[in-house]
Design a protein around this motif. Structure first.
Motif, PDB file in Angstrom:
ATOM      1  N   ILE A   4       6.017  22.965 -20.969  1.00  0.00           N
ATOM      2  CA  ILE A   4       5.919  21.583 -21.434  1.00  0.00           C
ATOM      3  C   ILE A   4       6.633  21.432 -22.775  1.00  0.00           C
ATOM      4  N   ARG A   5       6.448  22.402 -23.653  1.00  0.00           N
ATOM      5  CA  ARG A   5       7.100  22.357 -24.966  1.00  0.00           C
ATOM      6  C   ARG A   5       8.616  22.395 -24.818  1.00  0.00           C
ATOM      7  N   SER A   6       9.119  23.269 -23.940  1.00  0.00           N
ATOM      8  CA  SER A   6      10.574  23.343 -23.755  1.00  0.00           C
ATOM      9  C   SER A   6      11.111  22.055 -23.129  1.00  0.00           C
ATOM     10  N   ILE A   7      10.361  21.435 -22.221  1.00  0.00           N
ATOM     11  CA  ILE A   7      10.792  20.165 -21.632  1.00  0.00           C
ATOM     12  C   ILE A   7      10.843  19.080 -22.700  1.00  0.00           C
ATOM     13  N   ILE A   8       9.850  19.039 -23.581  1.00  0.00           N
ATOM     14  CA  ILE A   8       9.824  18.043 -24.655  1.00  0.00           C
ATOM     15  C   ILE A   8      10.986  18.246 -25.619  1.00  0.00           C
ATOM     16  N   ILE A   9      11.270  19.493 -25.955  1.00  0.00           N
ATOM     17  CA  ILE A   9      12.375  19.783 -26.880  1.00  0.00           C
ATOM     18  C   ILE A   9      13.712  19.372 -26.264  1.00  0.00           C
ATOM     19  N   VAL A  10      13.913  19.701 -24.981  1.00  0.00           N
ATOM     20  CA  VAL A  10      15.163  19.327 -24.311  1.00  0.00           C
ATOM     21  C   VAL A  10      15.293  17.809 -24.237  1.00  0.00           C
ATOM     22  N   ALA A  11      14.196  17.123 -23.941  1.00  0.00           N
ATOM     23  CA  ALA A  11      14.237  15.655 -23.866  1.00  0.00           C
ATOM     24  C   ALA A  11      14.539  15.045 -25.232  1.00  0.00           C
ATOM     25  N   ALA A  12      13.958  15.607 -26.295  1.00  0.00           N
ATOM     26  CA  ALA A  12      14.211  15.103 -27.641  1.00  0.00           C
ATOM     27  C   ALA A  12      15.671  15.330 -28.031  1.00  0.00           C
ATOM     28  N   LEU A  13      16.207  16.508 -27.712  1.00  0.00           N
ATOM     29  CA  LEU A  13      17.620  16.772 -28.011  1.00  0.00           C
ATOM     30  C   LEU A  13      18.539  15.848 -27.223  1.00  0.00           C
ATOM     31  N   ALA A  14      18.198  15.586 -25.971  1.00  0.00           N
ATOM     32  CA  ALA A  14      19.001  14.671 -25.167  1.00  0.00           C
ATOM     33  C   ALA A  14      18.952  13.262 -25.742  1.00  0.00           C
ATOM     34  N   ALA A  15      17.777  12.834 -26.192  1.00  0.00           N
ATOM     35  CA  ALA A  15      17.656  11.500 -26.789  1.00  0.00           C
ATOM     36  C   ALA A  15      18.473  11.393 -28.064  1.00  0.00           C
ATOM     37  N   VAL A  16      18.415  12.416 -28.894  1.00  0.00           N
ATOM     38  CA  VAL A  16      19.200  12.426 -30.131  1.00  0.00           C
ATOM     39  C   VAL A  16      20.694  12.431 -29.805  1.00  0.00           C
ATOM     40  N   GLY A  17      21.095  13.195 -28.787  1.00  0.00           N
ATOM     41  CA  GLY A  17      22.499  13.225 -28.384  1.00  0.00           C
ATOM     42  C   GLY A  17      22.984  11.886 -27.869  1.00  0.00           C
ATOM     43  N   LEU A  18      22.162  11.230 -27.061  1.00  0.00           N
ATOM     44  CA  LEU A  18      22.541   9.906 -26.564  1.00  0.00           C
ATOM     45  C   LEU A  18      22.601   8.880 -27.682  1.00  0.00           C
ATOM     46  N   LEU A  19      21.680   8.959 -28.617  1.00  0.00           N
ATOM     47  CA  LEU A  19      21.697   8.048 -29.759  1.00  0.00           C
ATOM     48  C   LEU A  19      22.955   8.268 -30.604  1.00  0.00           C
ATOM     49  N   ALA A  20      23.295   9.531 -30.831  1.00  0.00           N
ATOM     50  CA  ALA A  20      24.509   9.835 -31.598  1.00  0.00           C
ATOM     51  C   ALA A  20      25.751   9.379 -30.847  1.00  0.00           C
ATOM     52  N   ALA A  21      25.751   9.520 -29.520  1.00  0.00           N
ATOM     53  CA  ALA A  21      26.910   9.106 -28.728  1.00  0.00           C
ATOM     54  C   ALA A  21      27.085   7.587 -28.751  1.00  0.00           C
ATOM     55  N   THR A  22      25.990   6.852 -28.814  1.00  0.00           N
ATOM     56  CA  THR A  22      26.123   5.391 -28.867  1.00  0.00           C
ATOM     57  C   THR A  22      26.556   4.919 -30.255  1.00  0.00           C
ATOM     58  N   ILE A  23      26.131   5.638 -31.284  1.00  0.00           N
ATOM     59  CA  ILE A  23      26.486   5.239 -32.651  1.00  0.00           C
ATOM     60  C   ILE A  23      27.924   5.634 -32.977  1.00  0.00           C
ATOM     61  N   SER A  24      28.269   6.898 -32.701  1.00  0.00           N
ATOM     62  CA  SER A  24      29.605   7.382 -33.064  1.00  0.00           C
ATOM     63  C   SER A  24      30.132   8.329 -31.982  1.00  0.00           C
TER      64      SER A  24
END
Length: 98
Positions: A4-24
């Motif tokens: 569960i912890r690894s799934i949460i970490i991967v999801a958080a990294l994916a969210a941060v990556g998508l946010l960064a991709a939309t910004i820059s």
């Protein structure tokens, strides 16, 4: 729990990556290229030898730094270098009378 912890970490990294991709998107592109380059170099180079070389370099720099600080603190002067430096300037400033 670990899964569960690894799934949460991967999801958080994916969210941060998508946010960064939309910004820059250009920054994300450059970061992706840098990561791929790093991984391709990592496959070819032995990083342990590079780390040992960097450690040896850092040790030499630290030793030289301590040596220079000790010379400055004690007032040590290298008179051989000073004479060579003065010899080139001496002829322009004054002349010897014999």
């Amino acid at each position: 729990m670990r899964k569960i912890r690894s799934i949460i970490i991967v999801a958080a990294l994916a969210a941060v990556g998508l946010l960064a991709a939309t910004i820059s998107p250009l920054t994300v592109l450059w970061a992706s290229i840098a990561m791929l380059t790093f991984l391709s170099v990592a496959r070819q180079v032995n990083f342990q030898t590079i780390l040992l070389a960097l450690k040896n370099y850092a040790k030499n720099v630290a030793r030289m730094r301590v040596e220079i600080r000790a010379k400055l603190h004690t007032g040590f002067r290298d008179y051989a270098d000073q004479l060579d430096g003065e010899a080139s300037h001496r002829s322009g400033r004054c002349s010897c009378i014999r």
